[in-house]
Write an enzyme that holds these catalytic residues in place. Structure first.
Site, PDB file in Angstrom:
ATOM      1  N   SER A 143      -4.222   0.928   9.441  1.00  0.00           N
ATOM      2  CA  SER A 143      -5.072   1.108   8.266  1.00  0.00           C
ATOM      3  C   SER A 143      -5.583  -0.260   7.844  1.00  0.00           C
ATOM      4  CB  SER A 143      -4.244   1.720   7.123  1.00  0.00           C
ATOM      5  OG  SER A 143      -4.925   1.674   5.884  1.00  0.00           O
ATOM      6  N   TYR A 156       3.328   2.521   2.086  1.00  0.00           N
ATOM      7  CA  TYR A 156       2.250   2.758   3.049  1.00  0.00           C
ATOM      8  C   TYR A 156       1.875   1.453   3.756  1.00  0.00           C
ATOM      9  CZ  TYR A 156      -2.037   4.931   4.840  1.00  0.00           C
ATOM     10  OH  TYR A 156      -3.027   5.436   5.652  1.00  0.00           O
TER      11      TYR A 156
END
Length: 272
Positions: A143, A156
């Site tokens: 990401s 995350y």
């Protein structure tokens, strides 16, 4: 390393295929003539994706946290594949919104088991097949949050940084072979990840509901899953080791390089 072969016509594996980028990848690669093995824990969404595909498809309900199940899936794919394995897209992922102070350890563990351990399980299950044929690509979804640290996304970010480090180490181990390893760094992509995330309360203390937080994410997510799938497909075909998805991903990558101590100040001003 030799020039990569195009994926068209070769077997591919996609986890997290019930929606979002995974579904878009399945559709795109099937349209390119690829036999597609799809996996997701969401049986309904998985069936919907499989029904959209035009060529050979092997859909399997799979929890990527279960290493034995992922290994069994890899064996099944190897025996089923109508064409050599071209790429494995370890794409399944989930999200949490929480401060570090307010984090629930069980939620963090849940995310790490899917977002990082699920990637590791996929690599370990399918890598022997690719090494035996001395060809193909492992494609692991990180990401932009694997490039920078973001408030209220500690779990995350940690998992996506781990995917990035794991894949970069693997890439070096594969030097001199016909197998590649690539990381994908999507920016804001219009998927259901925010709606499906775990939220105990608004981590910013603004009193927003889960739906309002998801709507705020949608407002800044500018890339469609279909566009993301096209960028990823082209990146793999070109042998790119890092695939940035969306203009915001390029901005974040540049900020991480050139303003490593001030990038979030700049991002916050741009959002305002």
């Amino acid at each position: 390393m030799s020039r990569p072969e195009p994926l068209a016509g070769r077997t591919v594996v996609v986890t997290g295929a019930a929606s979002g980028i995974g579904r878009a990848l399945g559709r795109r690669l099937s349209a390119a003539g690829c036999p597609v093995a799809l996996a997701d824990v969401d049986e309904r969404g998985l069936k919907e994706t499989a029904a959209d595909l035009t060529g050979p498809v092997l859909p399997r309900v799979l929890d990527v946290r279960d290493a034995a199940a992922v290994t069994a899936f890899a064996t099944e794919v190897r025996d089923w594949a109508p064409a050599p394995l071209g790429a494995v897209f370890n794409n399944a992922g989930v999200a949490i919104g929480s401060s570090v102070l307010g984090a629930v350890p069980a939620d963090d563990d849940w995310l790490h088991e899917i977002n990082f351990r699920g990637v590791v399980n996929g690599v370990r299950a399918f890598l022997p097949i690719l090494v035996d044929q001395d060809n193909g690509t492992i494609v692991n979804t990180s990401s932009v949050y694997g490039l920078i640290g973001v408030p209220y996304q500690s779990a995350y970010c940690a998992a996506k940084f781990a995917v990035r480090g794991f894949t970069e180490a693997l890439r070096q181990e594969l030097r001199g072979t016909g197998v590649r390893a690539a990381t994908v760094h999507p920016g804001g992509v219009k998927t259901n990840i925010a709606r499906n995330a775990r939220f105990r309360s608004d981590p910013e203390g603004r009193g927003r509901t889960h739906e309002q937080i998801a709507a705020d994410f949608d407002a800044i997510a500018r890339t469609t899953p279909e566009r993301a799938a096209a960028i990823i497909h082209k990146g793999v075909d070109r042998g790119r080791p890092r695939i940035l998805v969306g203009p915001d991903a390029y901005l974040v990558d540049a900020l991480a390089r050139f303003a490593p101590n001030r990038y979030y100040d700049i991002i916050a001003r741009l959002r305002r």
